[in-house]
Design a protein around this motif. Structure first.
Motif, PDB file in Angstrom:
ATOM      1  N   THR A  59      -8.959  -7.021   0.635  1.00 42.63           N
ATOM      2  CA  THR A  59      -8.894  -5.560   0.638  1.00 42.63           C
ATOM      3  C   THR A  59      -9.287  -4.942   1.983  1.00 42.63           C
ATOM      4  O   THR A  59      -9.257  -3.718   2.120  1.00 42.63           O
ATOM      5  CB  THR A  59      -9.820  -4.972  -0.444  1.00 42.63           C
ATOM      6  N   ALA A  62      -6.933  -2.350   3.583  1.00 42.39           N
ATOM      7  CA  ALA A  62      -6.911  -1.099   2.813  1.00 42.39           C
ATOM      8  C   ALA A  62      -8.192  -0.299   3.036  1.00 42.39           C
ATOM      9  O   ALA A  62      -8.150   0.932   3.159  1.00 42.39           O
ATOM     10  CB  ALA A  62      -6.720  -1.394   1.325  1.00 42.39           C
ATOM     11  N   VAL A  63      -9.318  -0.983   3.126  1.00 50.68           N
ATOM     12  CA  VAL A  63     -10.592  -0.285   3.321  1.00 50.68           C
ATOM     13  C   VAL A  63     -10.663   0.331   4.714  1.00 50.68           C
ATOM     14  O   VAL A  63     -11.058   1.495   4.866  1.00 50.68           O
ATOM     15  CB  VAL A  63     -11.791  -1.227   3.056  1.00 50.68           C
ATOM     16  N   SER A  65      -8.224   1.273   6.517  1.00 53.83           N
ATOM     17  CA  SER A  65      -7.274   2.393   6.501  1.00 53.83           C
ATOM     18  C   SER A  65      -7.885   3.617   5.822  1.00 53.83           C
ATOM     19  O   SER A  65      -7.730   4.744   6.301  1.00 53.83           O
ATOM     20  CB  SER A  65      -5.986   1.988   5.781  1.00 53.83           C
ATOM     21  N   ALA A  66      -8.575   3.392   4.717  1.00 50.71           N
ATOM     22  CA  ALA A  66      -9.225   4.498   4.008  1.00 50.71           C
ATOM     23  C   ALA A  66     -10.336   5.115   4.849  1.00 50.71           C
ATOM     24  O   ALA A  66     -10.490   6.344   4.883  1.00 50.71           O
ATOM     25  CB  ALA A  66      -9.771   4.013   2.663  1.00 50.71           C
ATOM     26  N   VAL A  67     -11.105   4.280   5.542  1.00 51.25           N
ATOM     27  CA  VAL A  67     -12.167   4.785   6.415  1.00 51.25           C
ATOM     28  C   VAL A  67     -11.556   5.660   7.513  1.00 51.25           C
ATOM     29  O   VAL A  67     -12.016   6.775   7.768  1.00 51.25           O
ATOM     30  CB  VAL A  67     -12.978   3.620   7.023  1.00 51.25           C
ATOM     31  N   ALA A  69      -8.725   7.232   7.530  1.00 48.84           N
ATOM     32  CA  ALA A  69      -8.184   8.460   6.937  1.00 48.84           C
ATOM     33  C   ALA A  69      -9.296   9.467   6.636  1.00 48.84           C
ATOM     34  O   ALA A  69      -9.120  10.674   6.844  1.00 48.84           O
ATOM     35  CB  ALA A  69      -7.402   8.127   5.663  1.00 48.84           C
ATOM     36  N   ARG A  70     -10.434   8.986   6.153  1.00 49.11           N
ATOM     37  CA  ARG A  70     -11.570   9.866   5.872  1.00 49.11           C
ATOM     38  C   ARG A  70     -12.090  10.525   7.140  1.00 49.11           C
ATOM     39  O   ARG A  70     -12.397  11.714   7.156  1.00 49.11           O
ATOM     40  CB  ARG A  70     -12.689   9.042   5.210  1.00 49.11           C
ATOM     41  N   THR A 118     -18.952   3.460  10.330  1.00 51.56           N
ATOM     42  CA  THR A 118     -18.452   3.371   8.965  1.00 51.56           C
ATOM     43  C   THR A 118     -17.635   2.093   8.757  1.00 51.56           C
ATOM     44  O   THR A 118     -17.748   1.447   7.712  1.00 51.56           O
ATOM     45  CB  THR A 118     -17.627   4.622   8.598  1.00 51.56           C
ATOM     46  N   GLU A 122     -18.702  -0.478   5.859  1.00 58.33           N
ATOM     47  CA  GLU A 122     -17.908  -0.493   4.635  1.00 58.33           C
ATOM     48  C   GLU A 122     -16.796  -1.525   4.558  1.00 58.33           C
ATOM     49  O   GLU A 122     -16.402  -1.916   3.453  1.00 58.33           O
ATOM     50  CB  GLU A 122     -17.301   0.894   4.406  1.00 58.33           C
TER      51      GLU A 122
END
Length: 146
Positions: A59, A62-63, A65-67, A69-70, A118, A122
């Motif tokens: 993952t 994906a993680v 990428s999410a970080v 984006a946030r 981050t 994460e």
């Protein structure tokens, strides 16, 4: 409405460099580009490091990428590039590279700093360090997915 963009956010076994990150985020509207390169060093905790390698959970991309984006949603008008390396690395190799472009330096510095912190906190990536004395240490296992 955010005018930010994530240009790249990945985990890869390919070599990383700040020039690629810089080129990826820079636009004529950017008055600042802040880059970060986390480099493999020859010591940790007072011990000589002989070798190391990074492993990633499936993952991890994906993680990261999410970080990214946030962070992009939090800081308006930024362009973000982030990548973490996996596999065996040599002393001097880049393990984590990030770049943030913005119209103003304050925003670029703040977003890049938060992005790096981050990602390290994460993204499920673990470092195995082999020390010159033969001992081994795993770093980052606290961010393993449940």
């Amino acid at each position: 409405m955010s005018t930010s963009e994530v240009v790249a956010a990945t985990v890869s076994d390919s070599a990383l460099d700040t020039e690629t990150a810089y080129t990826g985020v820079w636009t004529p509207e950017a008055g600042a580009v802040v880059t970060f390169s986390g480099i493999v060093r020859n010591h940790d905790g007072g011990k000589d490091v002989r070798s190391l390698g990074y492993s990633a959970h499936p993952t991890a991309t994906a993680v990261i990428s999410a970080v990214a984006a946030r962070i992009a949603a939090k800081y308006d008008g930024v362009r973000i590039w982030a990548a973490h390396r996996t596999g065996p690395l040599e002393i001097g190799d880049a393990a984590l590279v990030a770049a943030v472009a913005s119209a103003h330096r304050g925003t670029a510095f703040a977003a890049c700093s938060e992005l790096v912190d981050t990602v390290k906190a994460e993204v499920p990536i673990w470092k195995e360090q082999v020390f010159a004395d033969g001992t081994v240490e795993w770093v980052g296992v606290s961010n393993a997915p449940a």
